[in-house]
Every structure is written in structure tokens, then in C-alpha cells.
Motif scaffolding. Structure first.
Motif, PDB file in Angstrom:
ATOM      1  N   GLY A   3       2.293  67.586  55.953  1.00 37.22           N
ATOM      2  CA  GLY A   3       1.097  67.164  56.647  1.00 37.22           C
ATOM      3  C   GLY A   3       0.164  68.332  56.914  1.00 37.22           C
ATOM      4  O   GLY A   3       0.266  69.385  56.277  1.00 37.22           O
ATOM      5  N   PRO A   4      -0.725  68.159  57.872  1.00 37.60           N
ATOM      6  CA  PRO A   4      -1.700  69.212  58.145  1.00 37.60           C
ATOM      7  C   PRO A   4      -1.074  70.410  58.849  1.00 37.60           C
ATOM      8  O   PRO A   4       0.066  70.354  59.322  1.00 37.60           O
ATOM      9  N   TYR A   5      -1.865  71.479  58.933  1.00 43.14           N
ATOM     10  CA  TYR A   5      -1.450  72.628  59.730  1.00 43.14           C
ATOM     11  C   TYR A   5      -1.534  72.190  61.199  1.00 43.14           C
ATOM     12  O   TYR A   5      -2.610  71.889  61.704  1.00 43.14           O
ATOM     13  N   SER A   6      -0.388  72.164  61.860  1.00 38.50           N
ATOM     14  CA  SER A   6      -0.385  71.646  63.225  1.00 38.50           C
ATOM     15  C   SER A   6       0.899  71.984  63.962  1.00 38.50           C
ATOM     16  O   SER A   6       1.970  72.046  63.342  1.00 38.50           O
ATOM     17  N   GLY A   7       0.762  72.172  65.253  1.00 35.67           N
ATOM     18  CA  GLY A   7       1.920  72.332  66.117  1.00 35.67           C
ATOM     19  C   GLY A   7       2.386  71.017  66.698  1.00 35.67           C
ATOM     20  O   GLY A   7       3.316  70.986  67.510  1.00 35.67           O
ATOM     21  N   LEU A   8       1.750  69.931  66.253  1.00 36.32           N
ATOM     22  CA  LEU A   8       2.117  68.598  66.731  1.00 36.32           C
ATOM     23  C   LEU A   8       3.096  67.931  65.766  1.00 36.32           C
ATOM     24  O   LEU A   8       3.301  68.403  64.657  1.00 36.32           O
ATOM     25  N   ILE A   9       3.657  66.833  66.222  1.00 41.83           N
ATOM     26  CA  ILE A   9       4.572  66.035  65.408  1.00 41.83           C
ATOM     27  C   ILE A   9       3.860  64.772  64.950  1.00 41.83           C
ATOM     28  O   ILE A   9       3.163  64.132  65.734  1.00 41.83           O
ATOM     29  N   TYR A  10       4.032  64.404  63.703  1.00 48.33           N
ATOM     30  CA  TYR A  10       3.470  63.166  63.187  1.00 48.33           C
ATOM     31  C   TYR A  10       4.592  62.298  62.619  1.00 48.33           C
ATOM     32  O   TYR A  10       5.466  62.797  61.919  1.00 48.33           O
ATOM     33  N   TYR A  11       4.559  61.014  62.909  1.00 56.35           N
ATOM     34  CA  TYR A  11       5.565  60.110  62.363  1.00 56.35           C
ATOM     35  C   TYR A  11       4.955  58.974  61.551  1.00 56.35           C
ATOM     36  O   TYR A  11       5.674  58.146  61.011  1.00 56.35           O
ATOM     37  N   ASN A  12       3.645  58.939  61.446  1.00 53.59           N
ATOM     38  CA  ASN A  12       2.976  57.937  60.630  1.00 53.59           C
ATOM     39  C   ASN A  12       2.807  58.502  59.230  1.00 53.59           C
ATOM     40  O   ASN A  12       2.194  59.564  59.060  1.00 53.59           O
ATOM     41  N   PRO A  13       3.326  57.814  58.200  1.00 50.43           N
ATOM     42  CA  PRO A  13       3.202  58.369  56.845  1.00 50.43           C
ATOM     43  C   PRO A  13       1.757  58.594  56.419  1.00 50.43           C
ATOM     44  O   PRO A  13       1.498  59.452  55.576  1.00 50.43           O
ATOM     45  N   ARG A  14       0.822  57.897  57.002  1.00 52.49           N
ATOM     46  CA  ARG A  14      -0.586  58.071  56.624  1.00 52.49           C
ATOM     47  C   ARG A  14      -1.129  59.425  57.072  1.00 52.49           C
ATOM     48  O   ARG A  14      -2.181  59.854  56.583  1.00 52.49           O
ATOM     49  N   GLN A  15      -0.407  60.085  57.962  1.00 51.36           N
ATOM     50  CA  GLN A  15      -0.858  61.387  58.443  1.00 51.36           C
ATOM     51  C   GLN A  15      -0.369  62.528  57.558  1.00 51.36           C
ATOM     52  O   GLN A  15      -0.663  63.685  57.837  1.00 51.36           O
ATOM     53  N   TYR A  16       0.379  62.191  56.533  1.00 51.87           N
ATOM     54  CA  TYR A  16       0.895  63.198  55.607  1.00 51.87           C
ATOM     55  C   TYR A  16       0.102  63.154  54.305  1.00 51.87           C
ATOM     56  O   TYR A  16      -0.183  62.084  53.774  1.00 51.87           O
ATOM     57  N   ASP A  17      -0.219  64.335  53.806  1.00 54.21           N
ATOM     58  CA  ASP A  17      -1.103  64.444  52.655  1.00 54.21           C
ATOM     59  C   ASP A  17      -0.376  64.578  51.324  1.00 54.21           C
ATOM     60  O   ASP A  17      -0.916  64.198  50.282  1.00 54.21           O
ATOM     61  N   TYR A  18       0.827  65.139  51.356  1.00 63.69           N
ATOM     62  CA  TYR A  18       1.519  65.452  50.112  1.00 63.69           C
ATOM     63  C   TYR A  18       2.960  64.944  50.187  1.00 63.69           C
ATOM     64  O   TYR A  18       3.596  65.015  51.234  1.00 63.69           O
TER      65      TYR A  18
END
Length: 125
Positions: A99-114
Motif C-alpha cells: 500500500g501507500p507510504y504510511s504509519g497507519l494500518i489498512y485492511y481494505n484491499p482497495r487501499q493497496y496499490d500493488y
């Protein structure tokens, strides 16, 4: 060009363990949030675990919490998923995602780019 290559899947008996690896290239790996998702036949892709960039905070789906551990080795541009006490319901195609450069956590697949190509995990009963 961003590339993610997973490995480590296979066939294991219930109660066994596997460790998945994902080698990333093309970006500043240490800054990226990394996630593991899985998709079983006939089901939607679901979140399993994620690790943030920078501090490396982790987050797990309830279904894998206490059994799976996500970690990263920034020197090797690699993220791991250690899977213990595997169950037949863990059978799926496992994907690594960046996903993006971030110190946060993402669990939605739409938030991942690759995304990687996936590695199959099969747990027999």
C-alpha cells in the motif's frame, strides 16, 4: 516497476505451520504498509494481516489472531506471514499487497496499490 513475489505456500495437515514470504521491489519498502490477503474458491478476497511502514505496527483479522504473525525485514525488502495451528478453513490463495507510504494500518484491499501473484495454501483435515 513494482514487483511482489510470494513463496512458501503448500499442503499441510491441520495443526501444522507454514511461513509465507513476499519479496518486494521498486519502491522504498520500509515506508510501505504491507498486507496479506486470502481468497478461497467462491469467496471474496479477505484481509488476514497487515504491518505498517515506519514503526511496523501490526493488525490481524479475528479469524487468524493468535495463530498468524506478520513481520518484515526491511533490509531484505521482505514481509513474512508465519501461520501456526492451521485449520482447513485457512485453505486459500494467499496474496501479498503493498500500500501507500504510511504509519497507519489498512485492511481494505482497495487501499493497496500493488499485488503479488498469490501462493496456494491447502490445509488437510
Amino acid at each position: 516497476q513494482v514487483q511482489l513475489v510470494e513463496s512458501g505456500g503448500g499442503l499441510v495437515q491441520a495443526g501444522g505451520s507454514l511461513r509465507l514470504s513476499c519479496v518486494a521491489s521498486g519502491r522504498t519498502f520500509s515506508r510501505s504498509v504491507m498486507g496479506w490477503f486470502r481468497q478461497a474458491p467462491g469467496k471474496e478476497r479477505e484481509f488476514a494481516a497487515a504491518i505498517s511502514g515506519y514503526a511496523g505496527n501490526t493488525y490481524y483479522a479475528d479469524s487468524v489472531k493468535g495463530r498468524f504473525t506478520i513481520s518484515r525485514d526491511n533490509a531484505k525488502n521482505t514481509v513474512y506471514l508465519q501461520m501456526n495451528s492451521l485449520k482447513p478453513e485457512d485453505t486459500a490463495l494467499y496474496y501479498c499487497a503493498e500500500g501507500p507510504y504510511s504509519g497507519l494500518i489498512y485492511y481494505n484491499p482497495r487501499q493497496y496499490d500493488y499485488w503479488g501473484q498469490g501462493t496456494q495454501v491447502t490445509v488437510s483435515s
